[in-house]
Design a protein around this motif. Structure first.
Motif, PDB file in Angstrom:
ATOM      1  N   LEU A  38      52.153  46.565  65.980  1.00  0.00           N
ATOM      2  CA  LEU A  38      51.674  46.948  64.647  1.00  0.00           C
ATOM      3  C   LEU A  38      50.232  47.452  64.699  1.00  0.00           C
ATOM      4  N   LEU A  39      49.366  46.722  65.413  1.00  0.00           N
ATOM      5  CA  LEU A  39      47.958  47.117  65.502  1.00  0.00           C
ATOM      6  C   LEU A  39      47.789  48.421  66.269  1.00  0.00           C
ATOM      7  N   ASN A  40      48.578  48.609  67.336  1.00  0.00           N
ATOM      8  CA  ASN A  40      48.520  49.877  68.080  1.00  0.00           C
ATOM      9  C   ASN A  40      48.925  51.045  67.191  1.00  0.00           C
ATOM     10  N   GLN A  41      49.828  50.831  66.294  1.00  0.00           N
ATOM     11  CA  GLN A  41      50.307  51.881  65.398  1.00  0.00           C
ATOM     12  C   GLN A  41      49.306  52.170  64.281  1.00  0.00           C
ATOM     13  N   LEU A  42      48.718  51.106  63.698  1.00  0.00           N
ATOM     14  CA  LEU A  42      47.905  51.264  62.497  1.00  0.00           C
ATOM     15  C   LEU A  42      46.410  51.429  62.737  1.00  0.00           C
ATOM     16  N   TRP A  43      45.866  50.802  63.750  1.00  0.00           N
ATOM     17  CA  TRP A  43      44.413  50.724  63.894  1.00  0.00           C
ATOM     18  C   TRP A  43      43.823  51.684  64.900  1.00  0.00           C
ATOM     19  N   ILE A  44      44.629  52.185  65.849  1.00  0.00           N
ATOM     20  CA  ILE A  44      44.064  53.041  66.894  1.00  0.00           C
ATOM     21  C   ILE A  44      44.865  54.332  67.041  1.00  0.00           C
ATOM     22  N   LYS A  45      44.179  55.330  67.575  1.00  0.00           N
ATOM     23  CA  LYS A  45      44.833  56.606  67.880  1.00  0.00           C
ATOM     24  C   LYS A  45      45.649  56.443  69.157  1.00  0.00           C
ATOM     25  N   LYS A  46      46.542  57.386  69.413  1.00  0.00           N
ATOM     26  CA  LYS A  46      47.444  57.285  70.572  1.00  0.00           C
ATOM     27  C   LYS A  46      46.707  57.114  71.901  1.00  0.00           C
ATOM     28  N   GLU A  47      45.555  57.769  72.031  1.00  0.00           N
ATOM     29  CA  GLU A  47      44.812  57.692  73.295  1.00  0.00           C
ATOM     30  C   GLU A  47      43.899  56.474  73.379  1.00  0.00           C
ATOM     31  N   GLY A  48      43.937  55.612  72.388  1.00  0.00           N
ATOM     32  CA  GLY A  48      43.043  54.465  72.324  1.00  0.00           C
ATOM     33  C   GLY A  48      43.383  53.367  73.316  1.00  0.00           C
TER      34      GLY A  48
END
Length: 140
Positions: A76-86
């Motif tokens: 969820l956090l990878n989807q909502l809080w950061i860009k794909k390259e984050g």
């Protein structure tokens, strides 16, 4: 102080059954022994270090819960809080704030991630940047 050598190996593959079994056992142990350990820890900290000892004990628990959240909410956090390259959430040795700080440094936070970071900054200035853990074992 015990020093552990880290060899940067990825986690071992585990069968789904073993993962499920260990998850259930850990929840059961937490429910049964957690309250007793918490009360004992509070009293032990109070009588050995005073009120500052309680603060230290509670901070350790807060960090552990934060690490749990980093793993439990990683998708969820990878989807909502950061860009794909984050820099990705999910490393069991790292806190949510540390990952948030690394992404703030790398300018890979989404608008929602930036909003969460600003809220944390109101509570504790530069919280995510100060929380960055540079010695986390890589998560492959």
């Amino acid at each position: 102080m015990i020093k552990k050598e880290k060899d940067n190996r990825p986690d071992q593959k585990t069968s789904p059954f073993i993962g499920l079994l260990l998850f259930c056992i850990s929840i059961l142990l937490l429910v049964i022994t957690g309250p007793l350990g918490f009360i004992y820890g509070i009293l032990h900290s109070l009588f050995t270090k005073g009120f500052s000892g309680i603060g230290e004990f509670l901070l350790k628990i807060a960090i552990s819960i934060d690490q749990l959240g980093n793993v439990m909410m990683q998708h969820l956090l990878n989807q909502l809080w950061i860009k794909k390259e984050g820099y990705r959430f999910g490393n069991r040795d790292e806190t949510i704030s540390s990952v948030l700080g690394k992404n703030k440094q790398n300018a890979t936070l989404t608008g929602f991630g930036k909003a969460i970071d600003k809220i944390l900054d109101i509570i504790d200035p530069n919280h995510s940047l100060n929380s960055i853990d540079y010695y986390v074992e890589p998560n492959h």
